[in-house]
Motif scaffolding. Sequence first.
Motif, PDB file in Angstrom:
ATOM      1  N   THR A   1       1.513  10.196   3.428  1.00  0.00           N
ATOM      2  CA  THR A   1       1.298  10.003   4.852  1.00  0.00           C
ATOM      3  C   THR A   1       2.094  11.031   5.634  1.00  0.00           C
ATOM      4  O   THR A   1       3.308  11.124   5.474  1.00  0.00           O
ATOM      5  CB  THR A   1       1.781   8.587   5.260  1.00  0.00           C
ATOM      6  OG1 THR A   1       1.162   7.625   4.404  1.00  0.00           O
ATOM      7  CG2 THR A   1       1.456   8.282   6.690  1.00  0.00           C
TER       8      THR A   1
ATOM      9  N   LEU B   1      -6.821   3.778   7.776  1.00  0.00           N
ATOM     10  CA  LEU B   1      -6.013   2.769   7.089  1.00  0.00           C
ATOM     11  C   LEU B   1      -5.728   1.547   7.947  1.00  0.00           C
ATOM     12  O   LEU B   1      -5.557   0.456   7.422  1.00  0.00           O
ATOM     13  CB  LEU B   1      -4.717   3.396   6.590  1.00  0.00           C
ATOM     14  CG  LEU B   1      -4.898   4.366   5.433  1.00  0.00           C
ATOM     15  CD1 LEU B   1      -3.582   5.062   5.119  1.00  0.00           C
ATOM     16  CD2 LEU B   1      -5.433   3.669   4.203  1.00  0.00           C
ATOM     17  N   ASN B   2      -5.679   1.702   9.264  1.00  0.00           N
ATOM     18  CA  ASN B   2      -5.407   0.533  10.101  1.00  0.00           C
ATOM     19  C   ASN B   2      -6.538  -0.491   9.993  1.00  0.00           C
ATOM     20  O   ASN B   2      -6.291  -1.691  10.041  1.00  0.00           O
ATOM     21  CB  ASN B   2      -5.130   0.905  11.548  1.00  0.00           C
ATOM     22  CG  ASN B   2      -6.267   1.646  12.202  1.00  0.00           C
ATOM     23  OD1 ASN B   2      -6.704   2.688  11.714  1.00  0.00           O
ATOM     24  ND2 ASN B   2      -6.754   1.132  13.316  1.00  0.00           N
TER      25      ASN B   2
ATOM     26  N   ASP C   1       0.943   5.379   0.038  1.00  0.00           N
ATOM     27  CA  ASP C   1       0.061   6.505   0.327  1.00  0.00           C
ATOM     28  C   ASP C   1       0.871   7.698   0.809  1.00  0.00           C
ATOM     29  O   ASP C   1       1.910   7.535   1.462  1.00  0.00           O
ATOM     30  CB  ASP C   1      -0.938   6.100   1.409  1.00  0.00           C
ATOM     31  CG  ASP C   1      -2.119   7.045   1.518  1.00  0.00           C
ATOM     32  OD1 ASP C   1      -2.390   7.803   0.559  1.00  0.00           O
ATOM     33  OD2 ASP C   1      -2.802   7.016   2.552  1.00  0.00           O
TER      34      ASP C   1
ATOM     35  N   ILE D   1       0.271   1.524  12.527  1.00  0.00           N
ATOM     36  CA  ILE D   1      -0.519   2.572  11.884  1.00  0.00           C
ATOM     37  C   ILE D   1      -1.510   3.212  12.856  1.00  0.00           C
ATOM     38  O   ILE D   1      -1.597   4.432  12.951  1.00  0.00           O
ATOM     39  CB  ILE D   1      -1.230   2.034  10.625  1.00  0.00           C
ATOM     40  CG1 ILE D   1      -0.184   1.686   9.568  1.00  0.00           C
ATOM     41  CG2 ILE D   1      -2.221   3.053  10.078  1.00  0.00           C
ATOM     42  CD1 ILE D   1      -0.743   0.957   8.370  1.00  0.00           C
TER      43      ILE D   1
ATOM     44  N   VAL E   1      -5.896  -2.326   6.647  1.00  0.00           N
ATOM     45  CA  VAL E   1      -4.748  -3.237   6.767  1.00  0.00           C
ATOM     46  C   VAL E   1      -5.123  -4.453   7.617  1.00  0.00           C
ATOM     47  O   VAL E   1      -4.793  -5.582   7.272  1.00  0.00           O
ATOM     48  CB  VAL E   1      -3.523  -2.497   7.340  1.00  0.00           C
ATOM     49  CG1 VAL E   1      -2.423  -3.473   7.701  1.00  0.00           C
ATOM     50  CG2 VAL E   1      -3.027  -1.460   6.351  1.00  0.00           C
TER      51      VAL E   1
ATOM     52  N   ILE F   1       0.871  -1.165   0.000  1.00  0.00           N
ATOM     53  CA  ILE F   1       0.000   0.000   0.000  1.00  0.00           C
ATOM     54  C   ILE F   1       0.912   1.220   0.000  1.00  0.00           C
ATOM     55  O   ILE F   1       1.784   1.341   0.862  1.00  0.00           O
ATOM     56  CB  ILE F   1      -0.912   0.023   1.243  1.00  0.00           C
ATOM     57  CG1 ILE F   1      -1.796  -1.225   1.261  1.00  0.00           C
ATOM     58  CG2 ILE F   1      -1.754   1.301   1.271  1.00  0.00           C
ATOM     59  CD1 ILE F   1      -2.565  -1.422   2.551  1.00  0.00           C
TER      60      ILE F   1
ATOM     61  N   PRO G   1       2.690  -2.147   9.549  1.00  0.00           N
ATOM     62  CA  PRO G   1       1.228  -2.051   9.572  1.00  0.00           C
ATOM     63  C   PRO G   1       0.637  -2.099  10.975  1.00  0.00           C
ATOM     64  O   PRO G   1      -0.407  -1.505  11.238  1.00  0.00           O
ATOM     65  CB  PRO G   1       0.770  -3.257   8.745  1.00  0.00           C
ATOM     66  CG  PRO G   1       1.905  -3.534   7.834  1.00  0.00           C
ATOM     67  CD  PRO G   1       3.147  -3.191   8.632  1.00  0.00           C
TER      68      PRO G   1
ATOM     69  N   PHE H   1       3.430  -1.276   4.006  1.00  0.00           N
ATOM     70  CA  PHE H   1       2.849   0.063   3.910  1.00  0.00           C
ATOM     71  C   PHE H   1       3.991   1.042   3.645  1.00  0.00           C
ATOM     72  O   PHE H   1       4.901   1.180   4.454  1.00  0.00           O
ATOM     73  CB  PHE H   1       2.125   0.439   5.198  1.00  0.00           C
ATOM     74  CG  PHE H   1       1.352   1.716   5.084  1.00  0.00           C
ATOM     75  CD1 PHE H   1       0.010   1.688   4.760  1.00  0.00           C
ATOM     76  CD2 PHE H   1       1.970   2.941   5.277  1.00  0.00           C
ATOM     77  CE1 PHE H   1      -0.714   2.871   4.640  1.00  0.00           C
ATOM     78  CE2 PHE H   1       1.264   4.116   5.157  1.00  0.00           C
ATOM     79  CZ  PHE H   1      -0.084   4.085   4.836  1.00  0.00           C
TER      80      PHE H   1
END
Length: 140
Positions: free
Chosen positions: A53, A83-84, A51, A70, A87, A49, A67, A99
């Motif tokens: 951030t 997002l957590n 992103d 997060i 994931v 993933i 992950p 991530f």
Amino acid sequence: MMGDDGAGPLLAEMCAAAPQGEWIVFDGGSAPERDVAAIRELRPQRLMIVDATDMGLDPGEIRIIDPDDIAEMFLMTTHNMPLNYLVDQLKEDIGDVIFVGIQPDIVGFYYPMTPNIKAAVETIYSRLAGWEGSGGFLPL
């Protein structure tokens, strides 16, 4: 449309135009949870993933984020779902979830993507074909 927040979609565009390695690409946009069923159906061994951030770093810096960290880090996101949660759903079916965070500079409607973020996306893109482990990026 959201300046540097378009880092993930830009990478997806680049991969669609000229694939790197054997990655299958989904552009999650602002609602990546819509792709969970399709990703689960593929049952990949590895999921990455990418992103924009906010990690408190210099714009364009890239980090691998565990992950499991997060939620604890309270990463700021413009997505519909934290997002957590995404994931956690995916980790049930995928062994290796990576991530990759890119520190944005400007996230706001109608701003263009800044050069540092474009360069970071290009760096990630250039490493996809031979990706191993963390792709050579530092952990956060």
